[in-house]
Scaffold this motif. Structure first.
Motif, PDB file in Angstrom:
ATOM      1  N   PHE A 180       0.744  -0.876  -0.178  1.00  0.00           N
ATOM      2  CA  PHE A 180      -0.166   0.546   0.216  1.00  0.00           C
ATOM      3  C   PHE A 180       0.892   1.401   0.021  1.00  0.00           C
ATOM      4  CE2 PHE A 180      -2.831  -3.405   1.449  1.00  0.00           C
ATOM      5  CZ  PHE A 180      -4.499  -3.135   1.271  1.00  0.00           C
ATOM      6  N   LYS A 181       0.841   1.914  -0.889  1.00  0.00           N
ATOM      7  CA  LYS A 181       1.167   3.738  -1.078  1.00  0.00           C
ATOM      8  C   LYS A 181      -0.074   4.474  -0.270  1.00  0.00           C
ATOM      9  CE  LYS A 181       4.413   5.295  -2.958  1.00  0.00           C
ATOM     10  NZ  LYS A 181       5.077   5.084  -4.749  1.00  0.00           N
ATOM     11  N   VAL A 182       0.789   4.844   0.670  1.00  0.00           N
ATOM     12  CA  VAL A 182      -0.069   6.028   1.143  1.00  0.00           C
ATOM     13  C   VAL A 182       0.371   7.508   0.901  1.00  0.00           C
ATOM     14  CG1 VAL A 182      -1.068   7.133   3.637  1.00  0.00           C
ATOM     15  CG2 VAL A 182      -0.935   4.113   3.038  1.00  0.00           C
ATOM     16  N   LEU A 183      -0.113   8.535   0.367  1.00  0.00           N
ATOM     17  CA  LEU A 183       0.402   9.655  -0.297  1.00  0.00           C
ATOM     18  C   LEU A 183      -0.140  10.613   1.005  1.00  0.00           C
ATOM     19  CD1 LEU A 183       0.154   9.638  -3.875  1.00  0.00           C
ATOM     20  CD2 LEU A 183       2.184   9.146  -2.224  1.00  0.00           C
ATOM     21  N   GLY A 184       0.515  11.771   1.884  1.00  0.00           N
ATOM     22  CA  GLY A 184      -0.014  12.649   2.805  1.00  0.00           C
ATOM     23  C   GLY A 184       0.590  13.629   3.065  1.00  0.00           C
ATOM     24  N   ILE A 185      -0.316  14.710   4.433  1.00  0.00           N
ATOM     25  CA  ILE A 185       1.026  15.578   4.306  1.00  0.00           C
ATOM     26  C   ILE A 185       2.252  15.416   5.359  1.00  0.00           C
ATOM     27  CG2 ILE A 185       0.977  17.119   5.853  1.00  0.00           C
ATOM     28  CD1 ILE A 185      -1.434  17.587   3.868  1.00  0.00           C
ATOM     29  N   ALA A 186       3.513  16.331   4.808  1.00  0.00           N
ATOM     30  CA  ALA A 186       4.972  15.770   6.073  1.00  0.00           C
ATOM     31  C   ALA A 186       4.029  16.007   6.724  1.00  0.00           C
ATOM     32  CB  ALA A 186       5.706  16.566   4.762  1.00  0.00           C
ATOM     33  N   HIS A 187       4.630  14.523   7.364  1.00  0.00           N
ATOM     34  CA  HIS A 187       4.629  15.434   9.184  1.00  0.00           C
ATOM     35  C   HIS A 187       5.061  13.702  10.119  1.00  0.00           C
ATOM     36  CE1 HIS A 187       2.627  15.917  12.957  1.00  0.00           C
ATOM     37  NE2 HIS A 187       2.811  16.880  12.884  1.00  0.00           N
ATOM     38  N   GLU A 188       5.957  14.631  11.275  1.00  0.00           N
ATOM     39  CA  GLU A 188       6.219  12.920  11.567  1.00  0.00           C
ATOM     40  C   GLU A 188       5.486  12.360  12.043  1.00  0.00           C
ATOM     41  OE1 GLU A 188       7.162  14.993  16.162  1.00  0.00           O
ATOM     42  OE2 GLU A 188       8.549  15.659  14.412  1.00  0.00           O
TER      43      GLU A 188
END
Length: 87
Positions: A17-25
């Motif tokens: 699964f590839k999850v794209l999201g906001i750059a957040h730790e």
């Protein structure tokens, strides 16, 4: 969700699964936490930043046991606050 996963895959199997999201730790932690509820395992997510650094992609291999299980993983990952797209 009306998919044809059962026609294309033989279950159980591992699916990336590839999850794209906001750059957040917190993004990888949220993804792994969600997956632990759906498919407990020892996960090693691979995180890659976008070219401008605004987004991260988290790739993770998950053992899915059925079409319904796979669909639920897509749905639940998509509900996470920082997530924008699940592929």
């Amino acid at each position: 969700m009306e998919t044809r996963f059962d026609e294309l895959l033989e279950f159980p199997c591992y699916q990336t699964f590839k999850v794209l999201g906001i750059a957040h730790e917190r993004l990888p932690e949220d993804v792994v936490g969600c997956l632990q509820l759906l498919a407990p395992d020892d996960y090693s997510p691979k995180v890659r930043p976008s070219s401008k650094g605004n987004y991260h992609s988290v790739s993770i291999d998950v053992r899915v046991t059925s079409k319904e299980h796979m669909e639920s993983v897509y749905i639940e990952l998509g509900k996470l606050e920082l997530v924008r797209v699940v592929l």
